[in-house]
Design a protein around this motif. Structure first.
Motif, PDB file in Angstrom:
ATOM      1  N   ASP A 160       0.804  -1.220   0.000  1.00 10.66           N
ATOM      2  CA  ASP A 160       0.000   0.000   0.000  1.00 10.66           C
ATOM      3  C   ASP A 160       0.840   1.276   0.000  1.00 10.66           C
ATOM      4  O   ASP A 160       0.554   2.217  -0.738  1.00 10.66           O
ATOM      5  CB  ASP A 160      -0.951   0.002   1.205  1.00 10.66           C
ATOM      6  N   LYS A 161       1.856   1.335   0.840  1.00 10.16           N
ATOM      7  CA  LYS A 161       2.674   2.547   0.946  1.00 10.16           C
ATOM      8  C   LYS A 161       3.377   2.865  -0.367  1.00 10.16           C
ATOM      9  O   LYS A 161       3.482   4.024  -0.762  1.00 10.16           O
ATOM     10  CB  LYS A 161       3.706   2.390   2.068  1.00 10.16           C
ATOM     11  N   SER A 162       3.869   1.825  -1.030  1.00  9.76           N
ATOM     12  CA  SER A 162       4.632   2.060  -2.256  1.00  9.76           C
ATOM     13  C   SER A 162       3.754   2.566  -3.395  1.00  9.76           C
ATOM     14  O   SER A 162       4.262   3.112  -4.376  1.00  9.76           O
ATOM     15  CB  SER A 162       5.341   0.774  -2.691  1.00  9.76           C
ATOM     16  N   LEU A 163       2.432   2.440  -3.262  1.00  9.52           N
ATOM     17  CA  LEU A 163       1.528   2.870  -4.327  1.00  9.52           C
ATOM     18  C   LEU A 163       1.062   4.313  -4.171  1.00  9.52           C
ATOM     19  O   LEU A 163       0.371   4.840  -5.052  1.00  9.52           O
ATOM     20  CB  LEU A 163       0.298   1.947  -4.370  1.00  9.52           C
ATOM     21  N   ILE A 164       1.397   4.950  -3.068  1.00 11.72           N
ATOM     22  CA  ILE A 164       0.881   6.297  -2.803  1.00 11.72           C
ATOM     23  C   ILE A 164       1.212   7.258  -3.936  1.00 11.72           C
ATOM     24  O   ILE A 164       0.333   7.960  -4.466  1.00 11.72           O
ATOM     25  CB  ILE A 164       1.421   6.829  -1.459  1.00 11.72           C
ATOM     26  N   ALA A 165       2.467   7.309  -4.335  1.00  9.58           N
ATOM     27  CA  ALA A 165       2.876   8.258  -5.383  1.00  9.58           C
ATOM     28  C   ALA A 165       2.187   7.953  -6.704  1.00  9.58           C
ATOM     29  O   ALA A 165       1.745   8.875  -7.416  1.00  9.58           O
ATOM     30  CB  ALA A 165       4.393   8.226  -5.553  1.00  9.58           C
ATOM     31  N   ALA A 166       2.074   6.679  -7.047  1.00 14.85           N
ATOM     32  CA  ALA A 166       1.450   6.293  -8.316  1.00 14.85           C
ATOM     33  C   ALA A 166      -0.028   6.676  -8.350  1.00 14.85           C
ATOM     34  O   ALA A 166      -0.538   7.133  -9.381  1.00 14.85           O
ATOM     35  CB  ALA A 166       1.614   4.794  -8.538  1.00 14.85           C
ATOM     36  N   ILE A 167      -0.731   6.495  -7.237  1.00 18.47           N
ATOM     37  CA  ILE A 167      -2.155   6.835  -7.186  1.00 18.47           C
ATOM     38  C   ILE A 167      -2.340   8.341  -7.249  1.00 18.47           C
ATOM     39  O   ILE A 167      -3.267   8.854  -7.900  1.00 18.47           O
ATOM     40  CB  ILE A 167      -2.803   6.266  -5.914  1.00 18.47           C
ATOM     41  N   LYS A 168      -1.455   9.090  -6.606  1.00 20.83           N
ATOM     42  CA  LYS A 168      -1.541  10.556  -6.667  1.00 20.83           C
ATOM     43  C   LYS A 168      -1.289  11.054  -8.097  1.00 20.83           C
ATOM     44  O   LYS A 168      -1.914  12.027  -8.551  1.00 20.83           O
ATOM     45  CB  LYS A 168      -0.562  11.188  -5.682  1.00 20.83           C
ATOM     46  N   LYS A 169      -0.409  10.400  -8.809  1.00 22.98           N
ATOM     47  CA  LYS A 169      -0.154  10.765 -10.208  1.00 22.98           C
ATOM     48  C   LYS A 169      -1.380  10.465 -11.063  1.00 22.98           C
ATOM     49  O   LYS A 169      -1.696  11.218 -11.995  1.00 22.98           O
ATOM     50  CB  LYS A 169       1.071  10.017 -10.728  1.00 22.98           C
ATOM     51  N   ALA A 170      -2.065   9.364 -10.760  1.00 25.62           N
ATOM     52  CA  ALA A 170      -3.298   9.038 -11.488  1.00 25.62           C
ATOM     53  C   ALA A 170      -4.342  10.125 -11.270  1.00 25.62           C
ATOM     54  O   ALA A 170      -5.003  10.576 -12.219  1.00 25.62           O
ATOM     55  CB  ALA A 170      -3.830   7.679 -11.032  1.00 25.62           C
ATOM     56  N   LYS A 171      -4.477  10.546 -10.030  1.00 23.80           N
ATOM     57  CA  LYS A 171      -5.428  11.608  -9.701  1.00 23.80           C
ATOM     58  C   LYS A 171      -5.074  12.897 -10.449  1.00 23.80           C
ATOM     59  O   LYS A 171      -5.955  13.565 -11.026  1.00 23.80           O
ATOM     60  CB  LYS A 171      -5.412  11.852  -8.191  1.00 23.80           C
ATOM     61  N   ALA A 172      -3.803  13.239 -10.448  1.00 24.99           N
ATOM     62  CA  ALA A 172      -3.357  14.460 -11.127  1.00 24.99           C
ATOM     63  C   ALA A 172      -3.606  14.394 -12.630  1.00 24.99           C
ATOM     64  O   ALA A 172      -3.849  15.426 -13.275  1.00 24.99           O
ATOM     65  CB  ALA A 172      -1.876  14.698 -10.848  1.00 24.99           C
ATOM     66  N   ALA A 173      -3.569  13.174 -13.170  1.00 22.94           N
ATOM     67  CA  ALA A 173      -3.791  12.993 -14.608  1.00 22.94           C
ATOM     68  C   ALA A 173      -5.277  12.866 -14.940  1.00 22.94           C
ATOM     69  O   ALA A 173      -5.640  12.702 -16.115  1.00 22.94           O
ATOM     70  CB  ALA A 173      -3.043  11.748 -15.090  1.00 22.94           C
ATOM     71  N   GLY A 174      -6.125  12.926 -13.931  1.00 26.15           N
ATOM     72  CA  GLY A 174      -7.564  12.828 -14.161  1.00 26.15           C
ATOM     73  C   GLY A 174      -8.055  11.417 -14.400  1.00 26.15           C
ATOM     74  O   GLY A 174      -9.115  11.209 -14.993  1.00 26.15           O
ATOM     75  N   VAL A 175      -7.290  10.423 -13.923  1.00 21.86           N
ATOM     76  CA  VAL A 175      -7.652   9.013 -14.105  1.00 21.86           C
ATOM     77  C   VAL A 175      -8.212   8.462 -12.801  1.00 21.86           C
ATOM     78  O   VAL A 175      -7.569   8.568 -11.746  1.00 21.86           O
ATOM     79  CB  VAL A 175      -6.435   8.175 -14.557  1.00 21.86           C
TER      80      VAL A 175
END
Length: 326
Positions: free
Chosen positions: A96-111
């Motif tokens: 879970d912790k390692s996915l934080i940055a990737a999920i935030k990037k998805a949000k920023a990209a509108g995904v």
């Protein structure tokens, strides 16, 4: 088994938030990417098949990216998915912790992201669209109750118990262990002497059990084992046999699984396993697919969909055998 009991469980398992959207759904023109563990893991194989089977009926375009629950690989696949700008990414986390940055990037990209099985880290709760999770605390608690009940039935005044868990980096494993420890705390003489984690690997689970049986052989032995999944518990049973240990009965090793499977159900019926719990891949996959369909259709769906789980023992194994066998 009474028919009414079976119908009650099946109704509960697919009720309310788990139910399919009302009426036929046409999602042609939509694109969904599933990032999940691969078919080498028996639970994941059924889970993915159930999700894609339901989604295909809607006409949605599905891309499946499978991995070996390697956090680095999962992050790479999420990044790859985000770059394709799908309407939804469904992700089964490895850490879970390692996915934080990737999920935030998805949000920023509108995904939009649907997080599955393990509760999302609080740091990304505002970044995901929704999550579909098992009641992981209950799963751990059920395992503890199974083991305590089995040890008491043997008349044991004290016992050494071990836990072999899935990936240590996920909240769901921590929640299961917390539920387990709370249940075990009701009988302080039954001590959890060691907890070891692996990457949901059945072979590694058997190896760990073998080493722990040897390690504690001169320290009173091991009397109880919790495995985080039935497919991890079955190799524990084999390791016990190889170590010359009895299974179940009046004085044998008490083993509880979880995330039930056909093999686990069979082991309960023979008396080799004391019990298991649901969180079967068929029900979890159906709940996740239905939540995705509702989201993509614009229907209201809760931010967190928690799938109810149930304890399985020899007393009610026939009641749950059907869904656990899928």
């Amino acid at each position: 088994m009474k028919i009414g009991l079976r119908q009650t469980y099946l109704a509960l398992a697919f009720a309310t938030a788990l139910s399919a959207p009302a009426g036929a759904v046409d999602l042609s023109g939509k694109h969904l990417i599933l990032v999940s563990c691969g078919p080498s893991n028996p639970w994941c194989k059924t889970f993915n098949e159930r999700i894609t089977g339901i989604l295909k009926e809607t006409g949605v375009k599905i891309t499946v990216l499978e991995n070996d629950l390697d956090p680095v690989q999962v992050n790479q696949q999420v990044a790859q998915a985000v770059a394709q700008k799908p309407d939804l990414i469904m992700v089964e986390p490895a850490d879970d912790k390692s996915l934080i940055a990737a999920i935030k990037k998805a949000k920023a990209a509108g995904v939009s992201v649907l997080y599955m099985d393990s509760p999302a880290d609080p740091a990304i709760m505002e970044d995901i669209a929704l999550q579909v999770v098992a009641d992981n605390y209950a799963l751990g608690k059920f395992a503890g109750e199974n083991i305590v009940e089995g040890l008491k039935a043997q008349g044991r005044k004290e016992a050494n118990v071990i836990a072999i868990t899935g990936s240590a980096g996920t909240a769901m494993v921590a929640e299961r262990q917390r539920g387990f420890m709370d249940a075990m705390a009701q009988e302080p003489a039954y001590k959890v002497v060691e907890v070891q984690a692996n990457n949901w690997d059945p072979v590694e689970s058997g190896r760990m059990a073998q080493q722990l049986f040897a390690k504690y052989g001169s320290q009173g032995g091991i009397q109880g084992v919790r495995a985080d999944a039935d497919y991890m518990a079955i190799p524990v049973l084999e390791a016990a046999r190889q170590a010359g240990l009895k299974l179940g009965g009046k004085d044998g090793l008490v083993v509880s699984g979880s995330t039930c499977s056909p093999e686990g159900i069979a082991a309960i019926k023979t008396g080799d396993m004391i019990g298991t719990a649901t969180a079967d891949p068929w029900t979890q996959g159906e709940a996740s697919a239905n939540a995705a369909i509702k989201f993509l259709s614009g229907e209201p769906v809760e931010k967190t969909v928690k799938v109810p789980e149930y304890r399985v023992t020899a007393a009610n194994v026939d009641q749950y055998g059907e869904v656990c066998a899928k």
